[in-house]
Scaffold this motif. Structure first.
Motif, PDB file in Angstrom:
ATOM      1  N   SER A   1      -0.597  -8.100  13.587  1.00 17.34           N
ATOM      2  CA  SER A   1      -0.369  -7.057  12.611  1.00 17.34           C
ATOM      3  C   SER A   1      -0.383  -5.667  13.090  1.00 17.34           C
ATOM      4  O   SER A   1      -1.621  -5.276  13.857  1.00 17.34           O
ATOM      5  CB  SER A   1      -0.876  -7.407  11.531  1.00 17.34           C
ATOM      6  N   ASP A   2       0.384  -4.867  12.596  1.00 17.98           N
ATOM      7  CA  ASP A   2       0.443  -3.327  13.144  1.00 17.98           C
ATOM      8  C   ASP A   2       0.225  -2.794  11.579  1.00 17.98           C
ATOM      9  O   ASP A   2       1.037  -2.892  10.788  1.00 17.98           O
ATOM     10  CB  ASP A   2       1.404  -2.964  13.705  1.00 17.98           C
ATOM     11  N   GLY A   3      -1.054  -2.006  11.312  1.00 12.55           N
ATOM     12  CA  GLY A   3      -1.060  -1.477   9.955  1.00 12.55           C
ATOM     13  C   GLY A   3      -1.668  -0.011  10.217  1.00 12.55           C
ATOM     14  O   GLY A   3      -2.121   0.519  11.165  1.00 12.55           O
ATOM     15  N   THR A   4      -1.455   0.372   8.946  1.00 11.19           N
ATOM     16  CA  THR A   4      -2.036   1.985   9.002  1.00 11.19           C
ATOM     17  C   THR A   4      -2.624   2.079   7.379  1.00 11.19           C
ATOM     18  O   THR A   4      -2.077   1.948   6.583  1.00 11.19           O
ATOM     19  CB  THR A   4      -0.779   3.014   9.058  1.00 11.19           C
ATOM     20  N   SER A   5      -3.945   2.584   7.627  1.00 12.55           N
ATOM     21  CA  SER A   5      -4.646   2.750   6.294  1.00 12.55           C
ATOM     22  C   SER A   5      -4.606   4.418   6.281  1.00 12.55           C
ATOM     23  O   SER A   5      -5.080   5.026   6.997  1.00 12.55           O
ATOM     24  CB  SER A   5      -6.118   2.343   6.485  1.00 12.55           C
TER      25      SER A   5
END
Length: 921
Positions: A415-419
């Motif tokens: 998974s590639d995520g941005t917080s």
């Protein structure tokens, strides 16, 4: 919106064309001495056309009723096993009124003719067996077993594909008496072709071991046996399907469903390859698949299950996936070696590739900030299992069973995520990439022995062994140092004292290995002493022995490429795990079963000697306990198809090694977990009342129940939260008990060619957790109501229209939120021309909440359509199908827990149009 309104108007107007003037023929069926006959059969046949028009079965008072169309002459046939049938012609004039007519049946010495006549009936009932003649209920548009079962009175197919009879989930599905994939009802309902069915036999109070029937409490055991049409045995039958289509990319579909049945054995083959979003066997199905293994010591009072030690892989639910590509193949066989020995087996392989895209907005309660989290995830689940079973019965007094089930799977998730955290106007952005891998392997073996010494003494023995090996790996690559806060003083020492160092490109590369090996042995011996035909005593002795070896470690990859083991925190706290955990339960139980009048009462007591032992961090922790656990099961059988059940059980709930290992573990990039070697078992009280009523006289079903549970000293999760970070640990909450109250009811009524369905479900829970060292009480209330009406005409168009409402409320003393879902739905099916069928399925979803300060107000619709063509008597079927015709991009979901409110948007598959060809063997 105009399309939706037109569709609803058409569906609502349709019934006006379907009504014809009718009258009711009613009366009483008696024997020659005037006693009413229950379960007598009455059928009305159109004399001119020879077609079945209406049928009925008498109730306990001998009453019957038939709905007849005016202007038609009918042949009325009344039959009862062992009595002479009555045939009478009745002419229903155009202006006729309701007719009352009684019938008297006399003794018939030639019962064979009656048996033959009974089996021509749409429904016959004999003892605990109900036999449905499927052609009496279908309209010709049914494709699979599930389509047929939905139209049989007293049978339902729920949203998960499971079969329910009189409110009870069917535990086994057979074809011609042979197990279909060990009775998995979902595989059966979605794959067995409807045109192969002749009869459906419902076997209530089912026990597959003849010696054990009637000894225990089999009231909740229901099996279904499918009888095939002539020409389907000793020949291959089924269908082959291929399709291609387009959406945003090329779509394909290929399926094969092949079946062979003979007196000696059977073969079932199912394959399904597609990228249209159809998932024949999910990750959840795989872990729920028991392979027919029986529950060990179900009423013994112990709850100890080996939990999944994985990493919480995402699962596809409610179309919450952007793309799905599936490959599935399964085979099942049964073979009778000789009259004393049967073997069977199955093999199943599945490969699912899924892409999830979702955006979440998380509001942290009493923290003063929000977090946006956008994530794209690619997941692959490769699943495999194989099973071999043997049943050897040399004589009527002895039976020996052996089963071995092997499971092997590989799951990967990237998974590639941005917080994006917003607090007091400041914005902090963090890149969050997570990788998860797991390759669990398990072998489950089961041995059962049943021996009847004489008519008063019966023995039963069971041994089960489980070997399981899991090795989940977790990696998180973060642009910000994990477990930091704007003010370091806010962090707990447990979090802030971990020495995280940057790696390549300034990113923090955190890794976690974990391995859990389990050996679990269950063994018990049952002795039944038959006092008389209505009572028996059951003595049980047995044990559960479990050994689990748990090992984990954290490490980081530094900028130089070297590996740095995070063996301990800066203050010396151990991070890694090396745990040996043992659990044992030695028990002896006594149950007494008595049947008197309408009552069947089974009280019981089980004495347990429990012990746990945890070896970790150089020390050993041991605990032992002796418990006497009561249980009571009572059934009130008022009449055929009407009963009340009261159940109480006291359970000692134990946990496995995952909650005892005290080294820190990553559950997620912002969530750490630490076990607790001092936790003790919880005591679980469960009481339920269930009412079942099903009448073949007026085709009315009513099921309802109330369940109450109370957990004393429950094992709870104590959480320390700072910012978006949390460290959780299991503890026994000795101050407060958890309580849950749930209720459900379902009513269905068939009249003529119509069916009305109404259901209601509710659940209230009062739960206690520990948040940042303070007790937090949360009350949850969930309600669901559903109503629908549907038709089942042979010629006219058929439709279903309904409404579903769901409300979820959560109040934790800090926030009180309620989420609503309103979902009207409709589907229709229309035969026209010679061989054409047009079908459509529509649902409108409307999400809202009770907080005017938020913008949660989501509405979207899903519309699917199918156009079939199959020339009469042809084996070829051609279909044009389209899903998501309104091209919905996203759907929404909401969740509230003790520390945050989450609103999540899921991207779903776009509009897909397909052309398929099916060949029926």
């Amino acid at each position: 919106m105009i399309l939706k309104k037109i569709t609803l108007v058409m569906l609502l107007a349709l019934p006006l064309k379907l009504f014809a003037q009718s009258i009711t023929l009613r009366g009483v069926v008696k024997d020659s001495i005037g006693s009413p006959l229950e379960l007598a059969n009455i059928i009305a046949t159109n004399k001119a056309e020879g077609t079945l028009e209406s049928y009925g079965i008498t109730d306990a008072s001998g009453r019957y009723r038939l709905d007849l169309t005016t202007g038609i002459t009918y042949d009325i046939k009344v039959s009862y096993l062992g009595l002479q049938s009555v045939n009478e012609e009745i002419n229903v004039a155009q202006d006729a009124q309701d007719i009352t007519k009684d019938f008297t049946l006399k003794e018939d010495p030639n019962q064979l003719d009656n048996v033959e006549l009974v089996y021509e009936m749409p429904v016959t009932i004999k003892g605990d067996t109900i036999v449905y003649n499927t052609d009496s209920f279908t309209n010709g548009n049914e494709k699979k077993l599930g389509d047929v079962l939905k139209k049989l009175p007293g049978i339902e197919v729920n949203d998960d594909g499971e079969i329910e009879v009189e409110g009870k989930v069917v535990s086994k599905v057979m074809i011609e008496g042979k197990d279909f994939f060990d009775g998995d009802s979902k595989l059966a309902t979605k794959n067995i072709p409807a045109d192969a069915l002749k009869k459906v036999e419902v076997l209530k109070n089912y026990n597959e071991v003849s010696q054990m029937r009637g000894l225990g409490n089999d009231q909740d055991n229901v099996a279904i046996n499918i009888r095939l049409k002539e020409g389907k045995t000793n020949f291959w039958f089924g269908d082959l399907t291929a399709g291609a289509g387009d959406g945003e990319k090329f779509r394909y579909l290929g399926k094969a469903k092949l079946f062979y049945y003979s007196p000696k054995g059977s073969i079932n083959i199912i394959t399904d390859f597609n990228n249209t979003g159809e998932v024949p066997f999910t990750f959840r199905d795989y872990f729920n698949f028991t392979g027919g293994f029986r529950n060990f010591n179900q009423r013994g009072g112990t709850s100890f299950n080996v939990s999944d030690g994985g990493l919480g892989f995402l699962t596809t639910q409610n179309n919450r996936a952007n793309e799905i590509e599936t490959g599935f193949a399964a085979a099942n066989f049964t073979y009778t070696i000789n009259p004393k020995w049967d073997i069977s087996g199955l093999a199943l392989l599945s490969d699912n590739k899924t892409n999830f895209v979702n955006n979440s907005l998380n509001t942290f309660i009493n923290q003063g900030f929000t977090q946006g989290f956008n994530e794209s995830t690619d997941q692959r689940n490769q699943l495999g299992m194989a099973k071999l079973s043997s049943v050897y019965k040399p004589n009527a007094n002895l039976q020996f069973d052996y089963d071995v089930l092997v499971k092997k799977s590989k799951q990967t998730e990237f998974s590639d995520g941005t917080s994006i955290v917003t607090r007091d106007g400041a914005v902090q952005e963090d890149v969050v990439d997570q990788d998860k891998e797991n390759e669990p392997f398990s072998v489950n073996q089961n041995v059962n022995l049943y021996y009847t010494l004489d008519e008063n003494n019966i023995f039963s023995g069971t041994i089960q062994h489980l070997y399981q090996d899991e090795d989940p790996f977790y990696n998180a690559t973060l642009s910000q140092e994990p477990f930091t806060a704007p003010d370091p003083a806010d962090m707990t020492n447990e979090i802030s004292s971990i020495d995280f160092m940057p790696g390549a490109n300034g990113l923090f590369d955190i890794n976690q290995n974990k391995n859990i090996k389990t050996n679990k042995l269950d063994a018990k011996l049952d002795y039944y002493y038959i006092l008389n035909k209505k009572s028996n005593i059951n003595i049980t002795a047995g044990t559960t022995l479990s050994r689990q070896d748990f090992n984990s470690n954290l490490f980081q990859i530094l900028e130089t490429g070297t590996v740095d083991d995070l063996a301990e925190t800066l203050d010396g706290t151990i991070i890694g795990n090396d745990v040996a955990f043992n659990f044992s339960d030695v028990f002896v139980g006594l149950h007494y079963k008595l049947k008197t009048g309408i009552f069947t009462i089974t009280p019981g007591l089980t004495l347990h000697n429990y012990s746990t032992k945890s070896e970790q961090l150089g020390t050993t922790t041991e605990d032992s306990d002796v418990r006497l656990l009561p249980d009571l099961f009572t059934v009130l059988d008022f009449s055929q198809g009407k009963s009340l059940r009261v159940n109480y059980q006291m359970t000692a709930q134990y946990t496995d090694v995952n909650n005892f290992a005290e080294g820190l573990l990553f559950n997620n990039y912002n969530s750490l977990y630490r076990g607790n070697r001092e936790i003790e078992n919880a005591i679980y009280h469960n009481a339920s009342i269930n009412y079942f009523s099903f009448s073949m006289f007026n085709f009315t079903s009513l099921f309802g129940g109330v369940n109450y549970s109370r957990r004393v000293d429950p094992i709870k999760t104590s959480g320390s939260f700072v910012g978006i970070n949390q460290v959780a640990s299991p503890v026994n909450n000795t101050n407060f008990a958890d309580e849950t109250l749930s209720a459900n009811a379902r009513f269905s009524k068939r009249f003529k060619k119509w069916k009305l369905n109404v259901s209601a479900n509710g659940s209230y829970s009062d739960l206690n957790n520990i948040i940042n060292g303070e007790d937090r009480n949360t009350k949850n209330l969930t309600q669901n109501y559903r109503a629908s009406a549907e038709t089942n005409f042979k010629e006219a168009p058929n439709f279903e229209i309904g409404y579903n409402f769901t409300s979820t409320n959560s109040d934790n003393g800090v926030t009180d939120r309620t989420f609503f879902t309103n979902r009207p739905f409709a589907n229709a099916e229309w035969n026209f021309g010679k061989g054409f069928t047009l079908g459509a399925d529509w649902s409108l979803y409307n999400y809202d909440d009770n907080d005017d300060s938020t913008e949660i107000d989501n509405m979207y619709s899903f519309l699917e359509a199918n156009l079939y063509y199959q020339k009469p008597d042809s084996q070829w079927e051609f279909r044009i199908q389209a899903t998501n015709l309104l091209n919905v991009d996203t759907i929404s979901s909401n969740n509230v827990n003790d520390f945050q409110i989450s609103n999540t948007e899921y991207f779903v598959q776009p509009r897909i149009a397909m052309f398929t060809v099916k060949y029926n063997l």
